[in-house]
Design an enzyme around this catalytic site. Sequence first.
Site, PDB file in Angstrom:
ATOM      1  N   HIS A 468       0.816  -1.215   0.000  1.00  0.00           N
ATOM      2  CA  HIS A 468       0.000   0.000   0.000  1.00  0.00           C
ATOM      3  C   HIS A 468       0.848   1.262   0.000  1.00  0.00           C
ATOM      4  O   HIS A 468       0.326   2.369  -0.210  1.00  0.00           O
ATOM      5  CB  HIS A 468      -0.916   0.000   1.227  1.00  0.00           C
ATOM      6  CG  HIS A 468      -2.227   0.680   0.999  1.00  0.00           C
ATOM      7  ND1 HIS A 468      -2.490   1.462  -0.105  1.00  0.00           N
ATOM      8  CD2 HIS A 468      -3.368   0.707   1.735  1.00  0.00           C
ATOM      9  CE1 HIS A 468      -3.720   1.940  -0.029  1.00  0.00           C
ATOM     10  NE2 HIS A 468      -4.280   1.498   1.079  1.00  0.00           N
ATOM     11  N   ASP A 472      -2.219   2.258  -4.531  1.00  0.00           N
ATOM     12  CA  ASP A 472      -3.436   2.709  -3.859  1.00  0.00           C
ATOM     13  C   ASP A 472      -4.547   1.675  -4.034  1.00  0.00           C
ATOM     14  O   ASP A 472      -4.486   0.823  -4.928  1.00  0.00           O
ATOM     15  CB  ASP A 472      -3.890   4.054  -4.424  1.00  0.00           C
ATOM     16  CG  ASP A 472      -2.911   5.171  -4.109  1.00  0.00           C
ATOM     17  OD1 ASP A 472      -2.249   5.091  -3.052  1.00  0.00           O
ATOM     18  OD2 ASP A 472      -2.805   6.115  -4.922  1.00  0.00           O
TER      19      ASP A 472
END
Length: 497
Positions: A468, A472
């Site tokens: 992450h 995204d």
Amino acid sequence: MTTEVRVPTLGESVTEATVATWFKKPGDAVAADEMLCELETDKVTVEVPAPAAGVLAEIVAAEGETVGVDALLAMIAESGAAVAAAPAAKTEAAAPAASGNDSVDVMVPALGESVTEATVSTWFKKVGDAVAQDEMLCELETDKVSVEVPAPAAGVLAEITAPEGTTVDASAKLAVIAASGAVVAAAPTAAAPAPAAAAGGKDVEDAPSAKKAMAEAGISRDAVTGTGRDGRVMKDDVARAVAAAASAPAAPAAAPRAPVAADDAAREERVKMTRLRQTIARRLKEAQNTAAMLTTYNEVDMTACMDLRKEYKDLFEKKHGARLGFMSFFTKACCHALKEVPEVNAEIDGTDVVYKNYVHMGIAAGTPQGLVVPVIRDADQKSFAEIEKEIAEKGRRARDGKLSMAEMQGGSFTISNGGVYGSLMSSPILNPPQSGILGMHKIQDRPMVINGEIKIRPMMYLALSYDHRIVDGKGAVTFLVRVKEALEDPRRLLMDL
């Protein structure tokens, strides 16, 4: 003619050093620039290379001695002149009496890029056994692959210098093969050095600078792991132990093993982890500790892929000589999706993001030794047939432990198929430094609502684990949706949609 080996320049204000370790003994052949010994000063460790090729005729400064700058350490004789010196050295060391012409050293073979050591896992021959040229003598285990060591010449195994369980570096000697006639007297003696080395392991003299550092730091010898010859503690080892002790409060201590009843203990078996398994464990934990790992899920209707495969699998195999499986569909679908969401195919390097304009697809494969990930290079440029052939060939060699290091390096994305073992759903762990891994699972008939009607369809859950920090949520979901669309309608791959 002889060449002197002298103490090199030690650095500004440093006038003396201690001879910490000799890596050669009198009578050993040396190559130019090959490391002969290691000196320790109060500031640095200095390696002393051989100034010329030949035979180490004499060691003037033994281990533990303090020497000044330009002091004489040893003498190197030309190969021809050293013939008389070598037997004396060997007699002193009580080595097997086989002349240079009658014996051949068995050395560690090339282990691959970035691999510096291996563990001797199995010897298939014992001292005194006859061996044929190229016959397999032993097997080494690195943190990624197993390496077989063939006999470089025919003869009799006169000496095993690295028994099972020994960790050896890339240039170490494993054994000595002697000519059949010369080994009769040598074979009984050959096994003798191993017990002596094992028995004397705890009596190895640590480097003087290491002793001083341990005393100053107030750290016990048992708390330091020696990396020098025969487990000798070096100054750097003490520094690492002190640093580890300082950071220990920040990391939770390993939970102690719960007490085990005596009758249960008798039924337990303790087996040392292989180097491959240790590396797998370390890398998986590193992935969890380093990446901001998150997993997103979807499901795919495999009807179109299964129908297409059923219709063309016989023709495909007849033309290409390879079976048409599902891995090529998934590989092509991922390559297609990675073009639209390139960050899933990227990696973080410090404060930079490295985007890769290629797809080197890692295909995770379970083997008896553990999980390995051979890489299909430039998978985005290959056809279904080329992908299937390469997956089959590398999967077979992975199970046999025959993969080279180069074949498992450089992957940019990974596919893991837990479905072959019956997994219905799982969250795969990233393969660092990659930013994405796709988990495939079991195909299972389930009732689905299609155009307002309940239909039985072959469904598979998909899982994308991603970093992450770079990917995204929108990009991850988009990637998985594109994979789903391509698999549910493979024509989209042809149309680049």
